[in-house]
Write an enzyme that holds these catalytic residues in place. Structure first.
Site, PDB file in Angstrom:
ATOM      1  N   CYS A  79     -14.966  18.056  -5.993  1.00  0.00           N
ATOM      2  CA  CYS A  79     -14.870  19.360  -5.324  1.00  0.00           C
ATOM      3  C   CYS A  79     -16.120  19.572  -4.482  1.00  0.00           C
ATOM      4  O   CYS A  79     -17.221  19.256  -4.897  1.00  0.00           O
ATOM      5  CB  CYS A  79     -14.638  20.508  -6.307  1.00  0.00           C
ATOM      6  SG  CYS A  79     -15.991  20.950  -7.362  1.00  0.00           S
ATOM      7  N   ALA A  85       0.216   0.736  13.585  1.00  0.00           N
ATOM      8  CA  ALA A  85      -0.190   1.937  14.323  1.00  0.00           C
ATOM      9  C   ALA A  85      -0.396   1.645  15.806  1.00  0.00           C
ATOM     10  O   ALA A  85      -0.150   2.511  16.654  1.00  0.00           O
ATOM     11  CB  ALA A  85      -1.467   2.518  13.717  1.00  0.00           C
ATOM     12  N   ARG A 102       0.830  -1.213   0.000  1.00  0.00           N
ATOM     13  CA  ARG A 102       0.000   0.000   0.000  1.00  0.00           C
ATOM     14  C   ARG A 102       0.861   1.258   0.000  1.00  0.00           C
ATOM     15  O   ARG A 102       0.535   2.241  -0.662  1.00  0.00           O
ATOM     16  CB  ARG A 102      -0.944  -0.006   1.200  1.00  0.00           C
ATOM     17  CG  ARG A 102      -2.068  -1.014   1.048  1.00  0.00           C
ATOM     18  CD  ARG A 102      -3.031  -0.968   2.207  1.00  0.00           C
ATOM     19  NE  ARG A 102      -4.217  -1.758   1.933  1.00  0.00           N
ATOM     20  CZ  ARG A 102      -5.194  -1.946   2.805  1.00  0.00           C
ATOM     21  NH1 ARG A 102      -5.113  -1.388   4.015  1.00  0.00           N
ATOM     22  NH2 ARG A 102      -6.245  -2.669   2.485  1.00  0.00           N
ATOM     23  N   THR A 109      -7.015   3.724   9.673  1.00  0.00           N
ATOM     24  CA  THR A 109      -6.902   2.282   9.470  1.00  0.00           C
ATOM     25  C   THR A 109      -8.308   1.735   9.229  1.00  0.00           C
ATOM     26  O   THR A 109      -9.305   2.403   9.521  1.00  0.00           O
ATOM     27  CB  THR A 109      -6.295   1.600  10.707  1.00  0.00           C
ATOM     28  OG1 THR A 109      -7.106   1.923  11.852  1.00  0.00           O
ATOM     29  CG2 THR A 109      -4.868   2.066  10.954  1.00  0.00           C
ATOM     30  N   SER A 110      -8.401   0.508   8.714  1.00  0.00           N
ATOM     31  CA  SER A 110      -9.719  -0.094   8.465  1.00  0.00           C
ATOM     32  C   SER A 110     -10.271  -0.727   9.741  1.00  0.00           C
ATOM     33  O   SER A 110     -10.653  -1.900   9.776  1.00  0.00           O
ATOM     34  CB  SER A 110      -9.627  -1.125   7.336  1.00  0.00           C
ATOM     35  OG  SER A 110      -9.397  -0.490   6.106  1.00  0.00           O
ATOM     36  N   ALA A 111     -10.335   0.089  10.788  1.00  0.00           N
ATOM     37  CA  ALA A 111     -10.783  -0.395  12.098  1.00  0.00           C
ATOM     38  C   ALA A 111     -12.270  -0.728  12.115  1.00  0.00           C
ATOM     39  O   ALA A 111     -12.743  -1.390  13.043  1.00  0.00           O
ATOM     40  CB  ALA A 111     -10.470   0.654  13.166  1.00  0.00           C
ATOM     41  N   TYR A 118      -7.901  -4.830  10.125  1.00  0.00           N
ATOM     42  CA  TYR A 118      -6.934  -4.298  11.099  1.00  0.00           C
ATOM     43  C   TYR A 118      -5.947  -5.390  11.486  1.00  0.00           C
ATOM     44  O   TYR A 118      -6.335  -6.499  11.846  1.00  0.00           O
ATOM     45  CB  TYR A 118      -7.678  -3.788  12.335  1.00  0.00           C
ATOM     46  CG  TYR A 118      -6.867  -2.885  13.240  1.00  0.00           C
ATOM     47  CD1 TYR A 118      -6.946  -1.499  13.114  1.00  0.00           C
ATOM     48  CD2 TYR A 118      -6.041  -3.410  14.227  1.00  0.00           C
ATOM     49  CE1 TYR A 118      -6.213  -0.660  13.953  1.00  0.00           C
ATOM     50  CE2 TYR A 118      -5.307  -2.585  15.064  1.00  0.00           C
ATOM     51  CZ  TYR A 118      -5.403  -1.211  14.928  1.00  0.00           C
ATOM     52  OH  TYR A 118      -4.681  -0.387  15.761  1.00  0.00           O
ATOM     53  N   LEU A 119      -4.658  -5.072  11.437  1.00  0.00           N
ATOM     54  CA  LEU A 119      -3.616  -6.054  11.753  1.00  0.00           C
ATOM     55  C   LEU A 119      -3.285  -6.021  13.242  1.00  0.00           C
ATOM     56  O   LEU A 119      -2.855  -4.992  13.769  1.00  0.00           O
ATOM     57  CB  LEU A 119      -2.352  -5.761  10.942  1.00  0.00           C
ATOM     58  CG  LEU A 119      -1.210  -6.776  11.098  1.00  0.00           C
ATOM     59  CD1 LEU A 119      -1.582  -8.103  10.436  1.00  0.00           C
ATOM     60  CD2 LEU A 119       0.080  -6.219  10.500  1.00  0.00           C
ATOM     61  N   GLY A 145     -18.069   2.693   6.135  1.00  0.00           N
ATOM     62  CA  GLY A 145     -17.248   3.583   6.950  1.00  0.00           C
ATOM     63  C   GLY A 145     -16.988   3.069   8.345  1.00  0.00           C
ATOM     64  O   GLY A 145     -15.840   2.913   8.754  1.00  0.00           O
TER      65      GLY A 145
END
EC number: 4.2.1.49
Length: 562
Positions: free
Chosen positions: A415, A244, A202, A269-271, A278-279, A497
């Site tokens: 925009c 993180a 990434r 992060t994709s929490a 999440y890793l 989300g």
């Protein structure tokens, strides 16, 4: 023989140019945008149908993808395709002004709206996680979130640093499809950025697309870069290979010992998806990938504990007087569920910085050139400046976007504009198609993260003035109104989300093909869509929204008494 219906080594790219492979531009548009979502330059993991955001997919299986594309190629202008969690379930006779596609993704009855139940359905092939713009076919790559992140950082700078982020640095986590916008947005806002990412591919992807400037393998190396840049007054970014949940606490320890302290702290992060996004601390990416298949619960348990550690560090930054914000991935909620009582000590980005924009219907308006020609976007950029001559902030954004943002897949632009301006721009773009200024039609859409299209108590509707954070009638009304108004495709999703059980949201896309019919539809859709946001915020008691509604002549009988 490949037995996984979600894996295929095909490379998908949307057709370019004026030639149709469907019966009209109204069906060619969703066809190209679906394919564009899976372009290898756009999607995070296209071979698995994953566009972004953990497991946010464009179609349920490859067989479903093929069936959707086949249906779109034969769909008439008086038919509508229904897509249920990434599966094409029906084609029905409607009328010319009806949407050509109606999409519902990941919606569950509230009591069952949990990751455990969803994962069970997903494993059986009965559901698909659509995220926001993955399953609604209007993802435009990382650019889609850049301006919103930029606006957030600029406003944070205005509130906390007298509008000047020069010599300041932002600490964050995550360089996926959404998080990847952060380093570029920070640099555009005048700050440096240290972004922690556990997946080296990434970081390399963001380097290749110029969203991040440098890569570091150790915290010391990254901090040395930050120190050099901030002292020189340069705005640059570095992607740090690491976790993180380890780096944030380590930075707190160093800060308390007199070491460097960030000026703003956030996280993307994709929490929202503990199992897939999440890793856990101490795990390798490969180990987590294998365990997700063999023992998914163990991944989730370990990831949740790691998230708590990261949020504890974020609370410590907040307690030290550093502006700290949740960027809408539900990480505070997970930490609270894990026993961290003060997880919500720091605010979400919407109530802290963005809500005044939502009150005026201002949000992430976006468009893509179906021609594939970047010149079409540059011409629309110029048209935006011409029609909105006094919005210097927007002009600055467009100039920076042209200079710094690499197109991914079909050329596109985002925009943030509001009620009235969206309609004005859409009609102008349609005229440009009609008179041949643009080489093919364009599609106009937005993120589901918008003024009136989402209910998400830990993100877009956090801390509403009247306590209506969890009322999800509003996105449902938004989807219904966009359908009635004639959007080309409309979507209604759950869990984007912030994850299962925490959000409901709607999307719309409309095709400007240069026709008079499109003119009428654009006039309705691009007024009504942002107007629902003004209505929603006026109903919650926000004076800015009430004033905007009056100024624009909205009829809101139960709110304004008219």
């Amino acid at each position: 023989m490949n037995m996984n219906p979600r894996h295929n080594i095909r490379e998908i790219r949307a057709p370019r140019g004026p030639e149709l492979s469907a019966k009209s531009w109204m069906t060619e548009a969703p066809l190209r945008m679906l394919m564009n979502n899976l372009d290898p330059d756009v999607a995070e993991n296209p071979h698995e149908l994953v566009v972004y955001g953990g497991i946010g997919r464009a179609a349920r299986t490859w067989e479903d993808f093929d069936r959707i594309t086949a249906a779109l190629k034969t769909l008439s202008e008086e038919e509508t395709l229904l897509v249920q969690s990434g599966k094409p379930v029906g084609v029905f006779r409607t009328h010319k002004d009806a949407p050509r596609v109606l999409i519902a993704n990941s919606n569950l009855v509230p009591h069952w709206a949990t990751w455990d139940h969803f994962n069970e359905l997903d494993k059986k092939g009965l559901a698909m996680y659509g995220q926001m713009t993955a399953g609604s076919w209007i993802y435009i790559g990382t650019q889609g979130i850049v301006q919103g992140t930029y606006e957030t950082f600029v406003e944070a700078g205005r509130q906390h640093y007298d509008g000047n982020l020069k010599g300041k640095w932002i600490l964050t986590g995550g360089l996926g499809g959404m998080g990847g916008a952060q380093p570029l947005a920070a640099v555009m806002a005048g700050a440096c950025c240290l972004a922690v990412e556990c997946d080296e591919t990434r970081i390399d992807f963001r380097l290749r697309t110029r969203y991040v400037d440098a890569k570091a393998r150790t915290l010391d190396e990254a901090l040395a870069m930050i120190d050099m840049w901030t002292k020189a007054g340069e705005a640059k970014s570095v992607g740090l290979l690491g976790n993180a949940a380890e780096i944030f606490p380590e930075l707190v320890r160093r800060m308390k010992a007199g070491g460097p302290r960030p000026d703003i702290v956030t996280d993307q992060t994709s929490a929202h998806d503990p199992r897939n996004g999440y890793l856990p601390v101490g795990w390798t990416v490969e180990e987590a990938r294998a365990k997700r298949e063999s023992d998914p619960k163990s991944v989730e348990i370990a990831a949740r504990a790691s998230m708590r550690a990261q949020v504890e560090a974020m609370v410590a930054f907040w307690d030290a007087g550093i502006p700290t914000l949740d960027y809408g991935n539900n990480i505070r909620q997970v930490a609270k569920d894990e026993g961290l009582e003060n997880a919500f000590a720091f605010p979400g980005f919407v109530p802290a910085y963005i809500r005044p924009l939502f009150c005026r219907g201002i949000g992430p308006f976006r468009w893509a050139a179906l021609s594939g020609d970047p010149e079409d976007i540059y011409k629309t950029d110029a048209k935006v400046k011409e029609l909105l001559p006094d919005n210097k902030h927007l002009h600055n954004w467009l100039d920076m976007a042209k200079e710094r943002i690499s197109f991914q897949g079909l050329p596109a632009r985002i925009c943030w504009v509001g009620l009235g301006d969206r309609q004005k721009l859409g009609l102008a773009f349609n005229e440009m198609v009609r008179n041949g200024e643009l080489s093919a039609p364009i599609v106009i859409g937005r993120d589901h993260l918008d003024s009136g299209s989402v209910a998400s108590p830990n993100r877009e509707t956090e801390a509403m003035k009247d306590g209506s954070d969890a009322v999800s009638d509003w996105p449902l009304l938004n989807a219904l109104l966009n359908t009635a108004s004639g959007a080309t495709w409309v979507s209604l999703h759950h869990g984007g989300g912030v994850g299962m059980g925490f959000s409901q949201h709607a999307g719309m896309v409309i095709c400007a093909d240069g026709s008079e019919d499109a003119n009428r539809r654009l006039e309705r859709v691009l007024w009504n869509d942002p107007a629902t946001g003004v209505m929603r915020h006026a109903d919650a008691g926000y004076e800015i929204a009430v004033d905007c509604a009056k100024e624009k002549g909205l009829r809101l009988p139960g709110i304004l008494g008219n």
